[in-house]
Design an enzyme around this catalytic site. Structure first.
Site, PDB file in Angstrom:
ATOM      1  CB  VAL A 159      37.599  29.378 -21.048  1.00 14.38           C
ATOM      2  CG1 VAL A 159      36.143  29.447 -20.169  1.00 14.38           C
ATOM      3  CG2 VAL A 159      38.376  30.475 -20.758  1.00 14.38           C
ATOM      4  N   PRO A 160      37.538  25.862 -19.762  1.00 14.10           N
ATOM      5  CG  PRO A 160      37.625  24.807 -17.661  1.00 14.10           C
ATOM      6  CD  PRO A 160      37.925  26.186 -18.628  1.00 14.10           C
ATOM      7  CB  CYS A 161      32.707  26.159 -21.897  1.00 13.72           C
ATOM      8  SG  CYS A 161      33.198  25.798 -23.825  1.00 13.72           S
ATOM      9  CG  HIS A 162      35.102  20.363 -21.463  1.00  8.59           C
ATOM     10  ND1 HIS A 162      35.975  21.263 -21.601  1.00  8.59           N
ATOM     11  CD2 HIS A 162      35.438  19.387 -20.404  1.00  8.59           C
ATOM     12  CE1 HIS A 162      37.088  21.061 -20.987  1.00  8.59           C
ATOM     13  NE2 HIS A 162      36.646  19.971 -20.287  1.00  8.59           N
ATOM     14  NE  ARG A 163      37.547  20.895 -16.959  1.00  4.92           N
ATOM     15  CZ  ARG A 163      38.631  21.485 -16.674  1.00  4.92           C
ATOM     16  NH1 ARG A 163      38.859  22.571 -16.007  1.00  4.92           N
ATOM     17  NH2 ARG A 163      39.718  21.032 -17.122  1.00  4.92           N
TER      18      ARG A 163
END
Length: 259
Positions: A159-163
């Site tokens: 889950v790309p929370c860095h985006r």
DNA sequence: TGTCTGACCTGTC
DNA sequence: GGACAGGCCAGAC
């Protein structure tokens, strides 16, 4: 490697008078393994329903027992080594498309699942503000709560929370440090320097005077706007007032997007 | 049940 | 344009 606390359970199962029913051990244990990723080696825990927990080995000092303890604190189950990775896990950890990858987020509260679900829909190479996640999760004013959920993201990278970035153009924080966040975004070809330059000018949305569409600056549609036809806007409201329509791909702004 | 804590946002000065 | 305070919300304790 055997995880602390597993041996007594294994011994107890071994002591059953009859063979354990099929699938029993899968209900008692969660599988885990180490795998390479864009953040170096990561430890991954997964059930038959999907991946539940991911942590960089670095974040637990390379200690599998510490990983198992963190998992047990959160999910209340022991871990045992797995023979092979779930479908799609290895490409997903390397940032490649993995439609077959399943996540097991059943134990999370509805709000957390909604936040993680919205975050998962951000395409690689693009970013969205916290407020966008809040809107997509159906709680437009729960912006701070979104940050709290992402800080506890059980499955970073998948889950790309860095985006997810701040509305003012800054990157914001990251569970493993802002430097890793920047590294991941640059690896996805996000032009952080250009985004910062736009933010410096107070520009948070880009519109095209040929299509009449306005987008987030990292939207793939925004990247195709030639400089001659590109117009910057501070708010989505200003863009709409100027006759622009929100991009249907990146959905910048709920009022206009639903219009 | 009440209080506290944040990977935030926004208006005001 | 930078700093600050107040608001907001959900989860943890």
């Amino acid at each position: 490697m055997m995880i602390d606390g597993v041996e007594p359970i294994v011994a107890a199962l071994g002591g059953l008078a009859a063979p354990a029913p099929a699938g029993l051990t899968g209900k008692v244990f969660t599988g885990w393994l180490a795998a390479p990723s864009r953040l170096g080696e990561v430890f991954v825990a997964f059930t038959g329903d999907g991946v539940q927990f991911v942590r960089p080995a670095e974040s637990v000092h390379g200690d599998a027992d510490a990983f198992a303890e963190a998992y047990r604190d959160r999910f209340g189950r022991p871990l045992r080594p797995a023979d092979r990775a779930p479908a799609g896990l290895l490409p997903a950890l390397r940032g490649r498309p993995a439609p077959s990858l399943r996540l097991d987020l059943r134990r999370l509260p509805d709000f957390e699942r909604d936040v993680l679900g919205a975050t998962r829909r951000i395409p690689a190479g693009q970013t969205r503000p916290y407020g966008w996640i809040a809107r997509e999760a159906g709680r437009p004013r729960a912006v701070r709560a979104v940050g709290s959920v992402l800080a506890r993201n059980p499955v970073p990278l998948l889950v790309p929370c860095h985006r997810v970035v701040r509305a003012d153009g800054r990157l914001g924080d990251y569970m493993f440090g802002p430097a890793h966040k920047e590294e991941l975004l640059r690896a996805e070809n996000v032009d952080l320097d250009q985004v910062a330059a736009f933010a410096q000018q107070g520009v948070h949305y880009l519109g095209s005077d040929t299509t009449g569409v306005v987008c987030f600056p990292t939207c793939h549609n925004a990247r195709r706007i030639s400089p001659a036809h590109r117009h910057g806007f501070r708010t989505i409201g200003i863009a709409v007032a100027a006759g622009y329509r929100p991009c249907r791909h990146c959905r910048p702004g709920v009022e206009a997007a639903s219009a």
